[in-house]
Design a protein around this motif. Structure first.
Motif, PDB file in Angstrom:
ATOM      1  N   LYS A  44       0.787  -1.141  -0.081  1.00  0.00           N
ATOM      2  CA  LYS A  44       0.153   0.023  -0.160  1.00  0.00           C
ATOM      3  C   LYS A  44       0.876   1.412  -0.036  1.00  0.00           C
ATOM      4  CE  LYS A  44      -3.521   2.328   2.685  1.00  0.00           C
ATOM      5  NZ  LYS A  44      -4.531   2.123   3.719  1.00  0.00           N
ATOM      6  N   GLN A  45       1.975   1.085   0.679  1.00  0.00           N
ATOM      7  CA  GLN A  45       2.726   2.449   0.807  1.00  0.00           C
ATOM      8  C   GLN A  45       3.499   2.652  -0.486  1.00  0.00           C
ATOM      9  OE1 GLN A  45       5.493   1.303   4.042  1.00  0.00           O
ATOM     10  NE2 GLN A  45       4.360   2.842   5.427  1.00  0.00           N
ATOM     11  N   SER A  46       3.856   1.574  -1.198  1.00  0.00           N
ATOM     12  CA  SER A  46       4.637   1.466  -2.455  1.00  0.00           C
ATOM     13  C   SER A  46       3.747   2.193  -3.448  1.00  0.00           C
ATOM     14  CB  SER A  46       4.946   0.002  -2.705  1.00  0.00           C
ATOM     15  OG  SER A  46       5.508   0.061  -4.173  1.00  0.00           O
ATOM     16  N   ARG A  47       2.284   1.714  -3.531  1.00  0.00           N
ATOM     17  CA  ARG A  47       1.261   2.396  -4.447  1.00  0.00           C
ATOM     18  C   ARG A  47       1.120   3.623  -4.232  1.00  0.00           C
ATOM     19  NH1 ARG A  47      -1.162  -2.297  -3.154  1.00  0.00           N
ATOM     20  NH2 ARG A  47      -2.968  -1.199  -1.856  1.00  0.00           N
ATOM     21  N   LEU A  48       1.012   4.247  -2.837  1.00  0.00           N
ATOM     22  CA  LEU A  48       0.875   5.609  -2.663  1.00  0.00           C
ATOM     23  C   LEU A  48       2.107   6.271  -3.122  1.00  0.00           C
ATOM     24  CD1 LEU A  48      -0.724   7.758  -1.465  1.00  0.00           C
ATOM     25  CD2 LEU A  48       0.170   7.452   0.909  1.00  0.00           C
ATOM     26  N   ALA A  49       3.158   5.838  -2.700  1.00  0.00           N
ATOM     27  CA  ALA A  49       4.587   6.424  -3.245  1.00  0.00           C
ATOM     28  C   ALA A  49       4.515   6.593  -4.812  1.00  0.00           C
ATOM     29  CB  ALA A  49       5.882   5.788  -2.900  1.00  0.00           C
ATOM     30  N   ALA A  50       4.222   5.657  -5.469  1.00  0.00           N
ATOM     31  CA  ALA A  50       4.159   5.699  -7.025  1.00  0.00           C
ATOM     32  C   ALA A  50       3.199   6.714  -7.484  1.00  0.00           C
ATOM     33  CB  ALA A  50       3.663   4.359  -7.510  1.00  0.00           C
ATOM     34  N   TYR A  51       2.334   6.756  -6.789  1.00  0.00           N
ATOM     35  CA  TYR A  51       1.085   7.954  -6.962  1.00  0.00           C
ATOM     36  C   TYR A  51       1.592   9.183  -6.866  1.00  0.00           C
ATOM     37  CZ  TYR A  51      -3.274  10.684  -6.773  1.00  0.00           C
ATOM     38  OH  TYR A  51      -3.979  11.628  -6.826  1.00  0.00           O
ATOM     39  N   LEU A  52       2.145   9.464  -5.776  1.00  0.00           N
ATOM     40  CA  LEU A  52       2.796  10.601  -5.312  1.00  0.00           C
ATOM     41  C   LEU A  52       4.043  11.083  -6.218  1.00  0.00           C
ATOM     42  CD1 LEU A  52       2.524  10.622  -1.377  1.00  0.00           C
ATOM     43  CD2 LEU A  52       1.054  11.978  -3.191  1.00  0.00           C
ATOM     44  N   LEU A  67      12.770  -1.689  -4.906  1.00  0.00           N
ATOM     45  CA  LEU A  67      13.705  -0.694  -4.414  1.00  0.00           C
ATOM     46  C   LEU A  67      12.890  -0.209  -3.322  1.00  0.00           C
ATOM     47  CD1 LEU A  67      15.312   0.791  -7.571  1.00  0.00           C
ATOM     48  CD2 LEU A  67      16.474  -0.325  -5.536  1.00  0.00           C
ATOM     49  N   PHE A  68      11.429   0.116  -3.482  1.00  0.00           N
ATOM     50  CA  PHE A  68      10.773   0.647  -2.468  1.00  0.00           C
ATOM     51  C   PHE A  68      10.691  -0.256  -1.143  1.00  0.00           C
ATOM     52  CE2 PHE A  68       7.248   1.824   0.177  1.00  0.00           C
ATOM     53  CZ  PHE A  68       7.300   3.132   0.227  1.00  0.00           C
ATOM     54  N   ARG A  69      10.511  -1.439  -1.533  1.00  0.00           N
ATOM     55  CA  ARG A  69      10.492  -2.420  -0.380  1.00  0.00           C
ATOM     56  C   ARG A  69      11.812  -2.331   0.330  1.00  0.00           C
ATOM     57  NH1 ARG A  69       7.414  -4.925  -3.600  1.00  0.00           N
ATOM     58  NH2 ARG A  69       9.139  -6.176  -4.686  1.00  0.00           N
ATOM     59  N   GLU A  70      13.001  -2.141  -0.074  1.00  0.00           N
ATOM     60  CA  GLU A  70      14.189  -2.042   0.730  1.00  0.00           C
ATOM     61  C   GLU A  70      14.339  -0.825   1.149  1.00  0.00           C
ATOM     62  OE1 GLU A  70      19.004  -1.816  -0.882  1.00  0.00           O
ATOM     63  OE2 GLU A  70      17.481  -2.555  -2.273  1.00  0.00           O
ATOM     64  N   TYR A  71      13.695   0.293   0.643  1.00  0.00           N
ATOM     65  CA  TYR A  71      13.785   1.480   1.372  1.00  0.00           C
ATOM     66  C   TYR A  71      12.975   1.460   2.658  1.00  0.00           C
ATOM     67  CZ  TYR A  71      13.107   6.552   2.848  1.00  0.00           C
ATOM     68  OH  TYR A  71      12.988   7.698   3.082  1.00  0.00           O
ATOM     69  N   ALA A  72      11.699   0.980   2.454  1.00  0.00           N
ATOM     70  CA  ALA A  72      10.849   0.967   3.545  1.00  0.00           C
ATOM     71  C   ALA A  72      11.327   0.167   4.811  1.00  0.00           C
ATOM     72  CB  ALA A  72       9.438   0.434   3.106  1.00  0.00           C
ATOM     73  N   ALA A  73      12.085  -0.997   4.446  1.00  0.00           N
ATOM     74  CA  ALA A  73      12.662  -1.914   5.349  1.00  0.00           C
ATOM     75  C   ALA A  73      13.703  -1.389   6.291  1.00  0.00           C
ATOM     76  CB  ALA A  73      13.341  -2.929   4.650  1.00  0.00           C
ATOM     77  N   SER A  74      14.480  -0.297   5.867  1.00  0.00           N
ATOM     78  CA  SER A  74      15.354   0.458   6.402  1.00  0.00           C
ATOM     79  C   SER A  74      15.228   1.890   6.832  1.00  0.00           C
ATOM     80  CB  SER A  74      16.727   0.379   5.682  1.00  0.00           C
ATOM     81  OG  SER A  74      16.480   1.053   4.401  1.00  0.00           O
ATOM     82  N   HIS A  75      14.171   2.128   6.362  1.00  0.00           N
ATOM     83  CA  HIS A  75      13.450   3.719   6.695  1.00  0.00           C
ATOM     84  C   HIS A  75      12.036   3.433   7.065  1.00  0.00           C
ATOM     85  CE1 HIS A  75      17.124   4.465   4.307  1.00  0.00           C
ATOM     86  NE2 HIS A  75      17.318   5.333   5.315  1.00  0.00           N
TER      87      HIS A  75
END
Length: 115
Positions: A44-52, A67-75
Motif C-alpha cells: 500500500k505504501q509503495s502504491r501511494l509513493a508511486a502515485y505521489l 527498491l521501495f520495499r528495500e527503502y521501507a525496510a531500512s526507513h
C-alpha cells in the motif's frame, strides 16, 4: 510501576515495529499473520509513493516495488512524516544510491527543502 496507558503505548509500539520495521511479533500475535499484514502495508505504501512520485515509478519501471520495499525496510514510516515527504525521502535515497539521476535545478532544490 507503569500505568495502563503506558503499557498500551508500549504494546502499540511493539506492534508497529513488527508491522513496519521487521520487528518481532508481540506476545499474543501470530507472527505469520503479522508478516502477511506487513507485506500488505508495504505494498500500500509503495502504491501511494508511486502515485505521489510518478516520475520515480516511470523511471524505475519494474524495479520500483523492490527498491521501495528495500527503502521501507531500512526507513520505516512513522506518524511524524507525511506520505508526500516519505515519497520524497525515497526519491532522495534513490538519487544518493545512483538508482535515478539527480533532478535538475528547481526540482532538486524542492526535494532538498522537503528533507
Amino acid at each position: 510501576m507503569t500505568s495502563p496507558r503506558e503499557r498500551l503505548a508500549g504494546q502499540q509500539a511493539q506492534l508497529l515495529k513488527a508491522l513496519l520495521a521487521g520487528g518481532e511479533a508481540p506476545a499474543g500475535f501470530d507472527a505469520g499473520r503479522l508478516h502477511i499484514e506487513a507485506n500488505v502495508l508495504r505494498n500500500k505504501q509503495s502504491r501511494l509513493a508511486a502515485y505521489l512520485r510518478p516520475d520515480l515509478a516511470e523511471t524505475l519501471g519494474d524495479r520500483f516495488g523492490a527498491l521501495f520495499r528495500e527503502y521501507a525496510a531500512s526507513h520505516p514510516k512513522t506518524d511524524a512524516i507525511r506520505a508526500r515527504a516519505y515519497a520524497d525521502a525515497f526519491g532522495t535515497w534513490l538519487v544518493e544510491r545512483g538508482e535515478v539521476p539527480k533532478p535538475p535545478g528547481r526540482l532538486a532544490r524542492w526535494l532538498r527543502r522537503g528533507s
